[in-house]
Design a protein around this motif. Sequence first.
Motif, PDB file in Angstrom:
ATOM      1  N   UNK A 299       0.851  -1.201   0.000  1.00 46.63           N
ATOM      2  CA  UNK A 299       0.000   0.000   0.000  1.00 46.63           C
ATOM      3  C   UNK A 299       0.882   1.245   0.000  1.00 46.63           C
ATOM      4  N   UNK A 300       1.958   1.194   0.793  1.00 48.92           N
ATOM      5  CA  UNK A 300       2.876   2.332   0.825  1.00 48.92           C
ATOM      6  C   UNK A 300       3.512   2.538  -0.553  1.00 48.92           C
ATOM      7  N   UNK A 301       3.966   1.470  -1.194  1.00 56.30           N
ATOM      8  CA  UNK A 301       4.632   1.625  -2.489  1.00 56.30           C
ATOM      9  C   UNK A 301       3.651   2.184  -3.522  1.00 56.30           C
ATOM     10  N   UNK A 302       2.394   1.818  -3.412  1.00 50.27           N
ATOM     11  CA  UNK A 302       1.383   2.327  -4.359  1.00 50.27           C
ATOM     12  C   UNK A 302       1.207   3.843  -4.169  1.00 50.27           C
ATOM     13  N   UNK A 303       1.294   4.303  -2.928  1.00 45.62           N
ATOM     14  CA  UNK A 303       1.135   5.753  -2.649  1.00 45.62           C
ATOM     15  C   UNK A 303       2.386   6.525  -3.082  1.00 45.62           C
TER      16      UNK A 303
END
Length: 304
Positions: A299-303
């Motif tokens: 989720x962090x990498x997507x943001x």
Amino acid sequence: MESFKETVDRINDLKKKRRAIILAHNYQLPEIQDIADFVGDSLGLSQQAAKTDAEVIVFCGVDFMAETAALLSPDKKVLLPAPDAGCPLAETITPEELRAKKREHPEAAVVCYINSSAAVKAESDICCTSSNALRVVESLPQEEILFVPDANLGQWVASQTKKKIILWDGCCITHHRVKPEDVEQVRRSHPDGIVLVHPECRPEVAALADYVGSTEGILKFARQSPAKKFIIGTEMGILHRLQRENPDKTFYLLSPGLVCPNMKRTASLAMVEAVLRDMSNQVTVPEEIRDRALAAVERMLAVS
Ligand code: 13P
């Protein structure tokens, strides 16, 4: 006595044989940084670990970093040259403690700093690093954020958002050592110096700095700034890249206490060679937490 070059040659041969890549954090010793395929901050290292097609990742850093690489690359072997390189900040919170804190704040989204165990990541909604913490917090629909475990980074985020940030009482002992008096003193001795600090420093220190950012942010700022003199408020390992990338600029460490003993546990090239030769010190993530911890990192990498 054998030469430095012979050790480097053997590491390069082993790298080919094992189809390995070497990742190093900006805080590693100069000779370790120099043999690495990629040197960077926590976000850059996670991105590299996610996209490499190597079969083996040698992670020159601390344990939670290798664990994150293992999460992102489950079919690769992740080797940590210094198996005892922990992170005292990550160790300030256990999954049980986080579960108890979540029960006190059922409405809050849980953001965990990447300096945490995979088990703590598994209890969190999303992960962040110092370079994307504010963006991660702002990306969430919740107005209330439980931010763990670094209270200094949490306060730095809180100073830039309208959201309610609930803090955990953890800190990086190395960065927390720096006091506002250190900044005042260095400003007196170098009035023309630009002060760049990491957000793991105390809020009173960050408030006195000219720039606050991740290790890669500090490197970028120094590269782009026309100034010639900089005072660096993060772990001393970063001075190697700062000096190499900016030979016409001068860098001073804000405080002599800015040395992370855990980052320095990767103490020699021989340790890197040993794990590549013996395929030892593999870091894995227990099956029962893997999927949930990975979801928080992805989720962090997507943001980002
Ligand atoms: P960066 O992501 O800024 O490199 O920080 C890593 C870290 O552990 C700071 O102590």
